[in-house]
Write an enzyme that holds these catalytic residues in place. Sequence first.
Site, PDB file in Angstrom:
ATOM      1  N   TYR A  10       0.823  -1.216   0.000  1.00 62.20           N
ATOM      2  CA  TYR A  10       0.000   0.000   0.000  1.00 62.20           C
ATOM      3  C   TYR A  10       0.857   1.265   0.000  1.00 62.20           C
ATOM      4  O   TYR A  10       0.376   2.346  -0.314  1.00 62.20           O
ATOM      5  CB  TYR A  10      -0.943   0.029   1.209  1.00 62.20           C
ATOM      6  CG  TYR A  10      -2.042  -1.018   1.157  1.00 62.20           C
ATOM      7  CD1 TYR A  10      -2.280  -1.747   0.001  1.00 62.20           C
ATOM      8  CD2 TYR A  10      -2.841  -1.265   2.256  1.00 62.20           C
ATOM      9  CE1 TYR A  10      -3.277  -2.712  -0.051  1.00 62.20           C
ATOM     10  CE2 TYR A  10      -3.848  -2.228   2.210  1.00 62.20           C
ATOM     11  CZ  TYR A  10      -4.057  -2.945   1.056  1.00 62.20           C
ATOM     12  OH  TYR A  10      -5.045  -3.889   1.006  1.00 62.20           O
ATOM     13  N   LYS A  35       3.544 -15.310   1.450  1.00 57.76           N
ATOM     14  CA  LYS A  35       3.556 -16.193   0.278  1.00 57.76           C
ATOM     15  C   LYS A  35       5.003 -16.353  -0.178  1.00 57.76           C
ATOM     16  O   LYS A  35       5.408 -15.845  -1.225  1.00 57.76           O
ATOM     17  CB  LYS A  35       2.696 -15.586  -0.843  1.00 57.76           C
ATOM     18  CG  LYS A  35       1.229 -15.540  -0.519  1.00 57.76           C
ATOM     19  CD  LYS A  35       0.336 -16.563  -1.135  1.00 57.76           C
ATOM     20  CE  LYS A  35       0.520 -16.899  -2.550  1.00 57.76           C
ATOM     21  NZ  LYS A  35      -0.099 -18.222  -2.864  1.00 57.76           N
ATOM     22  N   ASP A  63      -2.833 -17.868   1.336  1.00 54.70           N
ATOM     23  CA  ASP A  63      -4.047 -18.413   0.706  1.00 54.70           C
ATOM     24  C   ASP A  63      -4.575 -19.610   1.502  1.00 54.70           C
ATOM     25  O   ASP A  63      -5.783 -19.739   1.741  1.00 54.70           O
ATOM     26  CB  ASP A  63      -3.795 -18.787  -0.765  1.00 54.70           C
ATOM     27  CG  ASP A  63      -2.553 -19.650  -0.961  1.00 54.70           C
ATOM     28  OD1 ASP A  63      -1.678 -19.635  -0.083  1.00 54.70           O
ATOM     29  OD2 ASP A  63      -2.458 -20.338  -1.997  1.00 54.70           O
ATOM     30  N   ASP A  80      -5.211  -7.084   5.608  1.00 57.23           N
ATOM     31  CA  ASP A  80      -6.428  -6.348   5.274  1.00 57.23           C
ATOM     32  C   ASP A  80      -7.544  -7.338   4.954  1.00 57.23           C
ATOM     33  O   ASP A  80      -8.664  -7.257   5.478  1.00 57.23           O
ATOM     34  CB  ASP A  80      -6.117  -5.462   4.052  1.00 57.23           C
ATOM     35  CG  ASP A  80      -7.147  -4.377   3.840  1.00 57.23           C
ATOM     36  OD1 ASP A  80      -8.093  -4.274   4.644  1.00 57.23           O
ATOM     37  OD2 ASP A  80      -7.006  -3.624   2.857  1.00 57.23           O
ATOM     38  N   ASP A 131     -10.688  -8.995   7.688  1.00 55.28           N
ATOM     39  CA  ASP A 131     -12.114  -8.833   7.370  1.00 55.28           C
ATOM     40  C   ASP A 131     -12.830 -10.179   7.372  1.00 55.28           C
ATOM     41  O   ASP A 131     -13.960 -10.287   7.850  1.00 55.28           O
ATOM     42  CB  ASP A 131     -12.294  -8.163   5.995  1.00 55.28           C
ATOM     43  CG  ASP A 131     -12.329  -6.641   6.107  1.00 55.28           C
ATOM     44  OD1 ASP A 131     -11.946  -6.119   7.176  1.00 55.28           O
ATOM     45  OD2 ASP A 131     -12.728  -5.979   5.140  1.00 55.28           O
TER      46      ASP A 131
END
Length: 367
Positions: free
Chosen positions: A142, A193, A226, A250, A254
């Site tokens: 970001y 990852k 993942d 992020d 959620d």
Amino acid sequence: MATYKLFLAPGDGIGPEVMAEAEKVIAHFNAEGGARFETERGLVGGCAYDAHGASISEADMGRAKAADAVLFGAVGGPKWAGVPYEVRPEAGLLRLRKDLALYANLRPAVCYPALASASSLKAEVIEGLDIVIVRELTGGVYFGEPKEIIDLGNGQKRGIDTQVYDTFEIERIGRVAFDLARKRGNKVTSSEKHNVMKSGVLWKEVMTALHKREFPDVTLEHQLADALGMQLVRWPKQFDVIVTDNLFGDMLSDVAAMLTGSLGMLPSASLGDVDAKTGQRKALYEPVHGSAPDIAGTGAANPIAMIGSLAMCLRYSFGLGEQADRLEAAIASVLAQGLRTRDIAAAGEATISTSAMGNAIVGALKG
Ligand code: NAD
């Protein structure tokens, strides 16, 4: 008796309504006498723009920095849709996060037994769930440079974001996660990852070395982001503390949040570095939800996310674990009594107002 200074920023919309209920809890703890809280109120968000033409004044920024912790409501709303970008309500919150250097975002996902049936997952999968996601908040893709869209001159454009982490950024978020795990279930799951990303390779290496060097007593495991997303909805109770970067955090936070139901139930904490003088971390505590303009002023807001954020503040900023436990038990007990604000009520179930919920929680605290 220890005295703690809290800067209260109720903000806009339902922010002041839910903050008023947290203030009742603070007044209760002051009356009890185990610790003393001094509060100071300030303006952040649209209300600050209306008063000063800025989303937070320099004076309030100074008060926030001088406080032991910031308790924040929510900002924004359609009233300020047309204000200049740099002074929009959200800019005040971003300024607080940036100037206090709050790089660690903690989002617990706790399932209160009385609300287990409200989850989209089967009750046995989430009953008793109590996990925390620690998300790196100020680095990664970001913020990494270059970050741009370039014209390739052949009718094509290229969008570029850069995922970048330095050793110190991984170490400091890792320390927050390991420290937290020591106060909970003593297990950290680090997620990245490394199979496809160089930043993931470094993340895993640094976490492994930090664990060996400073936290060998805590269990550390690694999971690809993942796979972790899949495990979160398959059997979330296998986790205690999950630590991950800004982007994966992020999304995963959620997912974890919604395991437990309404936005009105979800507290959060954002932590910075330990202050060399006071030994305390800079910290801001806030509900995950926004200013909910659709229900502002109707008395329908659920104050539990705000009151839960105060419980996190007691535990993480002030070391008042006993008071935090009692406050969380008071929330669980009013839910077990069947008291519901509209957002967590089943169809046809009776509902109570924001202030009635706050009063009930204080009542349960009094025992
Ligand atoms: P929101 O979180 O304000 O509301 C989403 C939905 O959840 C609404 O239907 C709302 O009524 C409901 N809801 C939220 N909190 C609730 C509570 N405590 N009790 C009961 N119901 C609740 O998100 P939004 O509608 O997308 O945004 C509204 C405004 O809030 C926007 O201006 C947005 O920019 C701002 N916002 C601020 C923050 C923040 O201050 N940290 C976070 C998100 C959104």
